[in-house]
Write an enzyme that holds these catalytic residues in place. Structure first.
Site, PDB file in Angstrom:
ATOM      1  N   GLY A 126      73.481  26.003  33.800  1.00  0.00           N
ATOM      2  CA  GLY A 126      72.541  25.218  32.992  1.00  0.00           C
ATOM      3  C   GLY A 126      71.108  25.502  33.403  1.00  0.00           C
ATOM      4  O   GLY A 126      70.510  24.712  34.151  1.00  0.00           O
ATOM      5  N   SER A 128      68.587  27.834  31.070  1.00  0.00           N
ATOM      6  CA  SER A 128      67.670  28.012  29.939  1.00  0.00           C
ATOM      7  C   SER A 128      67.537  26.738  29.125  1.00  0.00           C
ATOM      8  O   SER A 128      68.492  25.962  28.985  1.00  0.00           O
ATOM      9  CB  SER A 128      68.179  29.120  29.020  1.00  0.00           C
ATOM     10  N   SER A 160      76.590  29.501  28.301  1.00  0.00           N
ATOM     11  CA  SER A 160      77.847  30.217  28.060  1.00  0.00           C
ATOM     12  C   SER A 160      79.008  29.423  28.635  1.00  0.00           C
ATOM     13  O   SER A 160      78.942  28.959  29.781  1.00  0.00           O
ATOM     14  CB  SER A 160      77.830  31.594  28.731  1.00  0.00           C
ATOM     15  N   GLU A 243      72.860  38.468  38.959  1.00  0.00           N
ATOM     16  CA  GLU A 243      73.262  38.611  37.566  1.00  0.00           C
ATOM     17  C   GLU A 243      73.187  40.054  37.080  1.00  0.00           C
ATOM     18  O   GLU A 243      73.599  40.353  35.984  1.00  0.00           O
ATOM     19  CB  GLU A 243      72.354  37.764  36.673  1.00  0.00           C
ATOM     20  N   GLU A 362      61.795  43.152  28.157  1.00  0.00           N
ATOM     21  CA  GLU A 362      60.356  43.077  28.475  1.00  0.00           C
ATOM     22  C   GLU A 362      60.164  42.574  29.906  1.00  0.00           C
ATOM     23  O   GLU A 362      59.317  43.069  30.647  1.00  0.00           O
ATOM     24  CB  GLU A 362      59.629  42.138  27.493  1.00  0.00           C
TER      25      GLU A 362
HETATM   26  C1  LIG Z   1      74.769  35.934  25.210  1.00  0.00           C
HETATM   27  C2  LIG Z   1      73.846  35.087  26.023  1.00  0.00           C
HETATM   28  C3  LIG Z   1      74.357  34.258  27.005  1.00  0.00           C
HETATM   29  C4  LIG Z   1      73.500  33.457  27.759  1.00  0.00           C
HETATM   30  N1  LIG Z   1      74.053  32.616  28.689  1.00  0.00           N
HETATM   31  C5  LIG Z   1      73.238  31.776  29.372  1.00  0.00           C
HETATM   32  C6  LIG Z   1      73.801  30.825  30.285  1.00  0.00           C
HETATM   33  O1  LIG Z   1      75.019  30.765  30.497  1.00  0.00           O
HETATM   34  N2  LIG Z   1      72.978  29.963  30.906  1.00  0.00           N
HETATM   35  C7  LIG Z   1      71.618  29.987  30.726  1.00  0.00           C
HETATM   36  O2  LIG Z   1      70.922  29.201  31.359  1.00  0.00           O
HETATM   37  N3  LIG Z   1      71.054  30.872  29.851  1.00  0.00           N
HETATM   38  C8  LIG Z   1      71.835  31.753  29.171  1.00  0.00           C
HETATM   39  N4  LIG Z   1      71.280  32.643  28.272  1.00  0.00           N
HETATM   40  C9  LIG Z   1      69.844  32.567  28.009  1.00  0.00           C
HETATM   41  C10 LIG Z   1      69.040  33.740  28.511  1.00  0.00           C
HETATM   42  O3  LIG Z   1      68.875  33.655  29.899  1.00  0.00           O
HETATM   43  C11 LIG Z   1      67.719  33.699  27.742  1.00  0.00           C
HETATM   44  O4  LIG Z   1      68.001  34.001  26.384  1.00  0.00           O
HETATM   45  C12 LIG Z   1      66.723  34.678  28.274  1.00  0.00           C
HETATM   46  O5  LIG Z   1      66.280  34.292  29.557  1.00  0.00           O
HETATM   47  C13 LIG Z   1      65.497  34.774  27.332  1.00  0.00           C
HETATM   48  O6  LIG Z   1      64.957  33.520  27.091  1.00  0.00           O
HETATM   49  P1  LIG Z   1      64.714  33.008  25.588  1.00  0.00           P
HETATM   50  O7  LIG Z   1      65.942  33.228  24.795  1.00  0.00           O
HETATM   51  O8  LIG Z   1      64.155  31.629  25.675  1.00  0.00           O
HETATM   52  O9  LIG Z   1      63.596  33.985  24.994  1.00  0.00           O
HETATM   53  P2  LIG Z   1      62.031  33.910  25.289  1.00  0.00           P
HETATM   54  O10 LIG Z   1      61.789  33.822  26.747  1.00  0.00           O
HETATM   55  O11 LIG Z   1      61.445  32.872  24.404  1.00  0.00           O
HETATM   56  O12 LIG Z   1      61.595  35.339  24.796  1.00  0.00           O
HETATM   57  C14 LIG Z   1      61.371  35.671  23.425  1.00  0.00           C
HETATM   58  C15 LIG Z   1      60.803  37.071  23.365  1.00  0.00           C
HETATM   59  O13 LIG Z   1      59.511  37.093  24.047  1.00  0.00           O
HETATM   60  C16 LIG Z   1      59.514  38.073  25.063  1.00  0.00           C
HETATM   61  N5  LIG Z   1      58.764  37.601  26.217  1.00  0.00           N
HETATM   62  C17 LIG Z   1      58.865  36.375  26.822  1.00  0.00           C
HETATM   63  N6  LIG Z   1      58.045  36.312  27.888  1.00  0.00           N
HETATM   64  C18 LIG Z   1      57.439  37.516  27.981  1.00  0.00           C
HETATM   65  C19 LIG Z   1      56.485  38.064  28.897  1.00  0.00           C
HETATM   66  N7  LIG Z   1      56.028  37.369  29.932  1.00  0.00           N
HETATM   67  N8  LIG Z   1      56.083  39.349  28.687  1.00  0.00           N
HETATM   68  C20 LIG Z   1      56.549  40.074  27.641  1.00  0.00           C
HETATM   69  N9  LIG Z   1      57.449  39.602  26.732  1.00  0.00           N
HETATM   70  C21 LIG Z   1      57.882  38.349  26.909  1.00  0.00           C
HETATM   71  C22 LIG Z   1      60.972  38.252  25.438  1.00  0.00           C
HETATM   72  O14 LIG Z   1      61.198  39.509  26.029  1.00  0.00           O
HETATM   73  C23 LIG Z   1      61.663  38.111  24.093  1.00  0.00           C
HETATM   74  O15 LIG Z   1      61.638  39.302  23.381  1.00  0.00           O
HETATM   75  C24 LIG Z   1      72.102  33.475  27.530  1.00  0.00           C
HETATM   76  C25 LIG Z   1      71.581  34.327  26.539  1.00  0.00           C
HETATM   77  C26 LIG Z   1      72.437  35.121  25.791  1.00  0.00           C
HETATM   78  C27 LIG Z   1      71.833  35.999  24.742  1.00  0.00           C
END
Ligand SMILES: Cc1cc2nc3c(=O)[nH]c(=O)nc-3n(C[C@H](O)[C@H](O)[C@H](O)COP(=O)(O)OP(=O)(O)OC[C@H]3O[C@@H](n4cnc5c(N)ncnc54)[C@H](O)[C@@H]3O)c2cc1C
Length: 378
Positions: A126, A128, A160, A243, A362
């Site tokens: 837990g 994100s 997940s 990870e 990124e």
């Molecule tokens: C299949 C799957 C399983 C997952 N399982 C888990 C889980 O079990 N537990 C959990 O806690 N999370 C989980 N996640 C979440 C995952 O860790 C996040 O999706 C990831 O950290 C990206 O965060 P976000 O989705 O909020 O995207 P954001 O951080 O909002 O990013 C959106 C876009 O902006 C870009 N961006 C953001 N910040 C920057 C920066 N500083 N510089 C340049 N570009 C930037 C990113 O690269 C991306 O393209 C999972 C995700 C997926 C897809």
């Protein structure tokens, strides 16, 4: 590869052959997708591996592991990936265990480590939140200290396997608002605690692996805090390092390449050459991470390079596989005539998530640029 690592391959192949059906086509995209109809098989496999101390192979033997070296572990996971073995305990074994071994109390270790290594206890992560993914230290889920309990309120997303999990490793804010990484704490939390609401998110493949988790006045006893209050970010970053650099990925890439080569007209197999080269490079990058760990070095940008390269290579490969298979490659596992049990379209769709999960491309590039190449932050 060491002779020990090669021996482990034989052990794990025997263990898998005893449980997986002969025509097994997997249960989605490793490491975590397990379709509901495959749950019993996944549990059976976990039990079988647990009995052979192969469920948490790299953990010390005193906690139910086999004390495998990083290279032996690489070999084992490569085999698991090649066999498309369903795995429910990725987060428990690869993330939770190492953190509890490093920072957990004696009681937390005693209670949770054997339950994971022997009984395949399923955990979720837990971390994100809707407004905190890459920028995790801005998260707002709060754990308010009230005597001998913490009261948690907030909202997690992309969790997940939360719907199958018995426990969660939770990061929540215990410090002041705006305290960022200095105000976060890490907890272990039973998923049947009153006030937890798990809601499904269906992904592009139509499967339910992801969830949202809502917390309303959830009570966590103080003994479920990991380490010290407000030091959770330090522990969590250790956890996030585990990870990356995943040999499971290499194994399933190899398997799809072999299967495609077998199915494809020999005149067309030259189309697979770029993917063969990608896999060879990605495997070496991932092996470098394992070798560094074996030498007690801490992989940093090396882990980011392996993760970045492999996740993007798998996306390129998915597109190649789809082109080679023609229209039938778009059939999903729900169609009995789908080639490779629907694995081609599954790989294309779910590989899109590979460049997000465990740190986006990124973010990996930023790590490589700043911590690796010493470039200034933009
Ligand atoms: C299949 C799957 C399983 C997952 N399982 C888990 C889980 O079990 N537990 C959990 O806690 N999370 C989980 N996640 C979440 C995952 O860790 C996040 O999706 C990831 O950290 C990206 O965060 P976000 O989705 O909020 O995207 P954001 O951080 O909002 O990013 C959106 C876009 O902006 C870009 N961006 C953001 N910040 C920057 C920066 N500083 N510089 C340049 N570009 C930037 C990113 O690269 C991306 O393209 C999972 C995700 C997926 C897809």
């Amino acid at each position: 590869m060491t002779p020990e690592a090669e021996r482990i391959r034989i052990d794990i192949r025997e263990a898998l052959a005893a449980v997986l059906p002969k025509d097994w086509q997997g249960s989605g995209f490793l490491p975590m997708d397990v379709r509901p109809e495959h749950m019993d098989l996944a549990r059976k496999l976990d039990e079988h591996l647990g009995k052979k101390n192969l469920l948490a192979p790299a953990w010390p033997e005193e906690y139910g592991g086999r004390g495998l070296s990083p290279l032996e572990q690489f070999a084992l996971y490569e085999e698991l990936g090649y066999a498309l073995a369903p795995r429910m305990t990725t987060i428990s074994v690869d993330l939770v265990g190492p953190v509890l071994i490093l920072y957990g109390s004696d009681e937390q270790k005693r209670r949770h480590l054997p339950a994971i290594a022997n009984d395949a206890m399923i955990w979720c992560q837990g971390f994100s939140e809707p407004e905190a993914g890459s920028d995790l230290t801005s998260l707002t889920t709060r754990a308010e200290s009230k005597g001998d309990v913490y009261i948690v309120n907030g909202h997690k997303i992309w969790t997940s396997m939360a719907h199958w999990s018995q426990w969660m490793i939770l990061v929540a804010r215990t410090g002041e608002e705006g305290s960022r990484g200095r105000g976060l704490s890490l907890f272990v939390l039973p998923m049947d605690s009153p006030g937890i609401d798990v809601r499904p998110i269906y992904d592009a493949t139509g499967e339910h692996m992801l969830n949202e988790v809502f917390f309303e006045d959830v009570r966590i006893p103080v003994e479920n805090l990991i380490g010290n209050e407000n030091e959770g970010w330090r522990y969590a970053t250790t956890l996030l390092q585990y990870e990356r650099g995943d040999a499971l990925f290499i194994g399933q890439f190899r398997r799809l390449l072999d299967d495609l080569r077998e199915r494809t007209n020999s005149n067309d197999t030259s189309a697979l050459i770029p993917s063969e080269i990608d896999l060879a490079i990605g495997r070496l990058l991932t092996l470098r991470v394992a070798t560094m760990q074996a030498n007690d070095e801490l992989p940093d940008r090396e882990a980011s390079e392996a993760k970045l390269f492999m996740s993007e290579a798998y996306q390129r490969f998915g597109t190649t596989a789809q082109h080679l298979s023609g229209l039938s490659g778009n059939l999903t596992h729900r169609e009995p005539t789908a080639p490779l049990g629907g694995r081609i379209v599954q790989s294309v769709l779910s590989s899109t998530t590979a460049t997000l999960i465990a740190g986006t491309s990124e973010i990996q590039r930023t790590v490589i640029a700043t911590r690796g190449l010493g470039l200034p932050r933009g």
